[in-house]
Write a protein that holds these residues in place. Structure first.
Motif, PDB file in Angstrom:
ATOM      1  N   GLU A  53       0.638  -1.095  -0.007  1.00  0.00           N
ATOM      2  CA  GLU A  53       0.037  -0.038  -0.056  1.00  0.00           C
ATOM      3  C   GLU A  53       0.862   1.226  -0.193  1.00  0.00           C
ATOM      4  OE1 GLU A  53      -2.316   0.287   3.731  1.00  0.00           O
ATOM      5  OE2 GLU A  53      -0.349   0.537   4.835  1.00  0.00           O
ATOM      6  N   ARG A  54       0.323   2.428  -0.241  1.00  0.00           N
ATOM      7  CA  ARG A  54       1.020   3.766  -0.175  1.00  0.00           C
ATOM      8  C   ARG A  54       1.200   4.186   1.049  1.00  0.00           C
ATOM      9  NH1 ARG A  54       2.228   7.475  -3.851  1.00  0.00           N
ATOM     10  NH2 ARG A  54       2.701   9.895  -2.968  1.00  0.00           N
ATOM     11  N   PRO A  55       2.335   4.245   1.569  1.00  0.00           N
ATOM     12  CA  PRO A  55       2.447   4.540   3.222  1.00  0.00           C
ATOM     13  C   PRO A  55       1.943   5.817   3.617  1.00  0.00           C
ATOM     14  CG  PRO A  55       4.521   4.528   2.227  1.00  0.00           C
ATOM     15  CD  PRO A  55       3.675   3.960   1.026  1.00  0.00           C
ATOM     16  N   GLU A  56       1.326   6.158   4.683  1.00  0.00           N
ATOM     17  CA  GLU A  56       1.027   7.486   5.117  1.00  0.00           C
ATOM     18  C   GLU A  56       2.326   7.849   5.968  1.00  0.00           C
ATOM     19  OE1 GLU A  56      -1.917   9.641   8.231  1.00  0.00           O
ATOM     20  OE2 GLU A  56      -2.372   7.630   7.716  1.00  0.00           O
ATOM     21  N   ILE A  57       2.999   8.662   5.681  1.00  0.00           N
ATOM     22  CA  ILE A  57       3.954   9.329   6.333  1.00  0.00           C
ATOM     23  C   ILE A  57       3.699  10.542   6.960  1.00  0.00           C
ATOM     24  CG2 ILE A  57       6.330  10.442   6.210  1.00  0.00           C
ATOM     25  CD1 ILE A  57       6.684   8.771   3.516  1.00  0.00           C
ATOM     26  N   ALA A  58       3.549  10.512   8.406  1.00  0.00           N
ATOM     27  CA  ALA A  58       3.212  11.391   9.251  1.00  0.00           C
ATOM     28  C   ALA A  58       4.250  12.736   9.387  1.00  0.00           C
ATOM     29  CB  ALA A  58       2.671  10.811  10.541  1.00  0.00           C
ATOM     30  N   HIS A  59       5.388  12.168   9.622  1.00  0.00           N
ATOM     31  CA  HIS A  59       6.440  12.889  10.011  1.00  0.00           C
ATOM     32  C   HIS A  59       7.719  12.564   9.210  1.00  0.00           C
ATOM     33  CE1 HIS A  59       3.910  14.677  13.404  1.00  0.00           C
ATOM     34  NE2 HIS A  59       3.685  13.238  13.493  1.00  0.00           N
ATOM     35  N   THR A  60       8.718  13.432   9.027  1.00  0.00           N
ATOM     36  CA  THR A  60      10.108  12.957   8.387  1.00  0.00           C
ATOM     37  C   THR A  60      11.114  13.643   9.514  1.00  0.00           C
ATOM     38  OG1 THR A  60       9.839  15.285   7.316  1.00  0.00           O
ATOM     39  CG2 THR A  60       9.148  13.116   5.989  1.00  0.00           C
ATOM     40  N   ALA A  61      12.210  13.214   9.415  1.00  0.00           N
ATOM     41  CA  ALA A  61      13.224  13.533  10.556  1.00  0.00           C
ATOM     42  C   ALA A  61      14.175  12.777  10.105  1.00  0.00           C
ATOM     43  CB  ALA A  61      12.836  13.287  11.915  1.00  0.00           C
ATOM     44  N   ARG A  62      15.421  13.511   9.912  1.00  0.00           N
ATOM     45  CA  ARG A  62      16.780  12.974   9.731  1.00  0.00           C
ATOM     46  C   ARG A  62      17.359  12.112  11.019  1.00  0.00           C
ATOM     47  NH1 ARG A  62      19.303  14.127   4.986  1.00  0.00           N
ATOM     48  NH2 ARG A  62      18.420  15.904   3.896  1.00  0.00           N
ATOM     49  N   ASP A  63      17.267  12.656  12.259  1.00  0.00           N
ATOM     50  CA  ASP A  63      17.699  12.129  13.328  1.00  0.00           C
ATOM     51  C   ASP A  63      17.012  11.031  13.819  1.00  0.00           C
ATOM     52  OD1 ASP A  63      19.655  12.418  15.808  1.00  0.00           O
ATOM     53  OD2 ASP A  63      17.876  12.807  16.817  1.00  0.00           O
ATOM     54  N   TRP A  64      17.964   9.726  14.057  1.00  0.00           N
ATOM     55  CA  TRP A  64      16.968   8.793  14.615  1.00  0.00           C
ATOM     56  C   TRP A  64      16.548   8.971  15.840  1.00  0.00           C
ATOM     57  CZ3 TRP A  64      18.638   6.217  19.036  1.00  0.00           C
ATOM     58  CH2 TRP A  64      19.849   6.331  19.506  1.00  0.00           C
ATOM     59  N   LEU A  65      17.325   9.643  16.862  1.00  0.00           N
ATOM     60  CA  LEU A  65      16.968   9.758  17.999  1.00  0.00           C
ATOM     61  C   LEU A  65      15.401  10.581  18.134  1.00  0.00           C
ATOM     62  CD1 LEU A  65      17.172   9.165  21.114  1.00  0.00           C
ATOM     63  CD2 LEU A  65      18.592  11.267  21.289  1.00  0.00           C
ATOM     64  N   ALA A  66      15.262  11.536  17.477  1.00  0.00           N
ATOM     65  CA  ALA A  66      14.144  12.349  16.940  1.00  0.00           C
ATOM     66  C   ALA A  66      13.006  11.413  16.522  1.00  0.00           C
ATOM     67  CB  ALA A  66      14.231  13.206  16.141  1.00  0.00           C
ATOM     68  N   LYS A  67      13.420  10.434  15.745  1.00  0.00           N
ATOM     69  CA  LYS A  67      12.216   9.531  15.201  1.00  0.00           C
ATOM     70  C   LYS A  67      11.640   8.647  16.300  1.00  0.00           C
ATOM     71  CE  LYS A  67      14.206   8.824  10.509  1.00  0.00           C
ATOM     72  NZ  LYS A  67      14.770   7.643   9.676  1.00  0.00           N
ATOM     73  N   LEU A  68      12.665   8.053  17.128  1.00  0.00           N
ATOM     74  CA  LEU A  68      11.975   7.238  18.240  1.00  0.00           C
ATOM     75  C   LEU A  68      11.523   8.122  19.351  1.00  0.00           C
ATOM     76  CD1 LEU A  68      15.556   5.131  18.670  1.00  0.00           C
ATOM     77  CD2 LEU A  68      13.095   4.640  17.632  1.00  0.00           C
ATOM     78  N   HIS A  69      11.711   9.104  19.635  1.00  0.00           N
ATOM     79  CA  HIS A  69      10.986  10.024  20.452  1.00  0.00           C
ATOM     80  C   HIS A  69       9.643  10.658  19.952  1.00  0.00           C
ATOM     81  CE1 HIS A  69      13.453  10.882  24.010  1.00  0.00           C
ATOM     82  NE2 HIS A  69      14.564  10.828  23.328  1.00  0.00           N
ATOM     83  N   LEU A  70       9.582  10.535  18.501  1.00  0.00           N
ATOM     84  CA  LEU A  70       8.150  10.926  18.030  1.00  0.00           C
ATOM     85  C   LEU A  70       7.404   9.316  18.143  1.00  0.00           C
ATOM     86  CD1 LEU A  70       9.180  12.804  14.856  1.00  0.00           C
ATOM     87  CD2 LEU A  70       7.894  13.645  16.726  1.00  0.00           C
ATOM     88  N   VAL A  71       7.910   8.423  17.984  1.00  0.00           N
ATOM     89  CA  VAL A  71       7.309   7.039  18.250  1.00  0.00           C
ATOM     90  C   VAL A  71       6.923   7.044  19.739  1.00  0.00           C
ATOM     91  CG1 VAL A  71       7.698   4.585  18.548  1.00  0.00           C
ATOM     92  CG2 VAL A  71       8.647   5.784  16.703  1.00  0.00           C
ATOM     93  N   ALA A  72       7.720   7.352  20.733  1.00  0.00           N
ATOM     94  CA  ALA A  72       7.402   7.308  22.090  1.00  0.00           C
ATOM     95  C   ALA A  72       5.941   8.276  22.306  1.00  0.00           C
ATOM     96  CB  ALA A  72       8.342   7.685  22.931  1.00  0.00           C
ATOM     97  N   ALA A  73       5.853   9.560  21.553  1.00  0.00           N
ATOM     98  CA  ALA A  73       4.795  10.283  21.662  1.00  0.00           C
ATOM     99  C   ALA A  73       3.682   9.575  21.198  1.00  0.00           C
ATOM    100  CB  ALA A  73       5.209  11.726  21.240  1.00  0.00           C
ATOM    101  N   GLY A  74       3.828   8.559  20.531  1.00  0.00           N
ATOM    102  CA  GLY A  74       2.610   8.140  19.662  1.00  0.00           C
ATOM    103  C   GLY A  74       2.349   8.732  18.266  1.00  0.00           C
ATOM    104  N   CYS A  75       3.314   9.510  17.777  1.00  0.00           N
ATOM    105  CA  CYS A  75       2.788   9.882  16.501  1.00  0.00           C
ATOM    106  C   CYS A  75       3.190   9.208  15.286  1.00  0.00           C
ATOM    107  CB  CYS A  75       4.075  11.247  16.509  1.00  0.00           C
ATOM    108  SG  CYS A  75       3.863  12.407  17.641  1.00  0.00           S
ATOM    109  N   GLY A  76       3.809   7.941  15.564  1.00  0.00           N
ATOM    110  CA  GLY A  76       3.696   6.929  14.369  1.00  0.00           C
ATOM    111  C   GLY A  76       4.549   5.748  14.589  1.00  0.00           C
TER     112      GLY A  76
END
Length: 305
Positions: free
Chosen positions: A220-243
């Protein structure tokens, strides 16, 4: 004009262009204007009697003659720098190793290796920098890095198509995983099924790395809610329930609170390799010791020691 008449400035500019991949980036790194860089390259090509760079819409690529010049330039510039230090009465730069690494290697592999080196080889100084694979490979070719940690995904092609081929060693092969919020109902199982990934919001890499962070081969075509270069920022967005986002398996031990890093079952396995790359020549002893420390650290992170 003979090539022996080429100026040291032109040689330095050429090496910078080869490493950066564009005249604009080289000019910014050197503090020159782009026209000044172009003039130096033109003078060097006149001296060589042949084009050294192929100009393309996305930057420059070395011609066969350019590759020959680059191999020679690296040694000449380094020797001249060493001579200048000696004449100035400065101590020789001994046992300094220049290391490049892909972003997630800095989470565990790199610190573990450097900590071990401080215990076993305190006389070795490691100067390191992060970068993507194309930039690190160009730096290896330009001689501004001695060795580099690279990440590789299927079909595991060589890092570049230039000759001679880089020497590449596989340090580890790991399964790609998915980071989900710890309070997600799926996190209770300890694993995910490929079917669980459908209809989810993803946190992906930004810019040229946009597709990173999304499970490969989704139907399926993925729904990209957020973009970030930094892997730690990605993981904190995950922890916040953002994706959710994909991560190398080694990041599971350093994920922030509120994140579970889980394997994925069903469908073809998604493997990622950690590579150690360098120019095809014997490694000086300090570089070989750094390479050995990286190899040992990769083994330790694989076995969870």
């Amino acid at each position: 004009m003979a090539f022996s008449d080429a100026s040291l400035t032109a040689l330095r500019v050429f090496r910078e262009v080869a490493e950066r991949g564009t005249l604009t980036a080289a000019a910014a790194a050197l503090g020159y204007t782009q026209s000044a860089v172009s003039r130096q390259i033109a003078a060097l090509e006149r001296a060589a009697g042949t084009p050294l760079l192929e100009r393309r819409h996305d930057g420059v690529r070395l011609t066969a003659a350019g590759q020959i010049v680059l191999r020679r330039v690296t040694g000449v510039v380094d020797q001249l720098d060493a001579t200048a230090r000696e004449l100035a009465g400065l101590p020789a730069e001994r046992a300094t190793v220049r290391l490049g690494w892909f972003p997630t290697a800095g989470a565990e592999l790199l610190p573990r290796a450097l900590a071990a080196l401080r215990r076993t080889d305190p006389a070795i100084t490691v100067l390191s920098r992060e970068g993507g694979t194309p930039a690190l490979v160009r730096a290896l070719r330009a001689g501004t890095l001695d060795v580099a940690l690279l990440a590789s995904a299927p079909p595991f092609r060589p890092p570049d198509t230039e000759t001679p081929a880089l020497t590449v060693h596989t340090l580890a092969e790991r399964s790609l995983r998915v980071a989900v919020p710890a309070d997600d109902p799926l996190a209770r199982r300890g694993y995910l099924d490929v079917a669980d990934l459908r209809g989810r919001r993803w946190i992906a890499g930004s810019g040229d790395d946009r597709v990173l962070g999304v499970w490969p081969g989704l139907d399926e075509r993925p729904e990209i809610a957020h973009t970030a270069r930094d892997w730690l920022a990605k993981l904190h967005l995950v922890a916040a329930g953002c994706g959710i986002t994909t991560v190398p398996g080694a990041l599971g031990s350093v994920a922030p609170p509120g994140v579970r890093v889980l394997p994925v079952r069903g469908g073809p396995g998604e493997q990622r390799r950690v590579l150690l790359a360098h120019l095809p020549r014997p490694l000086p002893d300090p570089v070989a010791r750094v390479a050995a420390a990286l190899r040992a650290a990769a083994l330790e992170t694989d076995t969870g020691e």
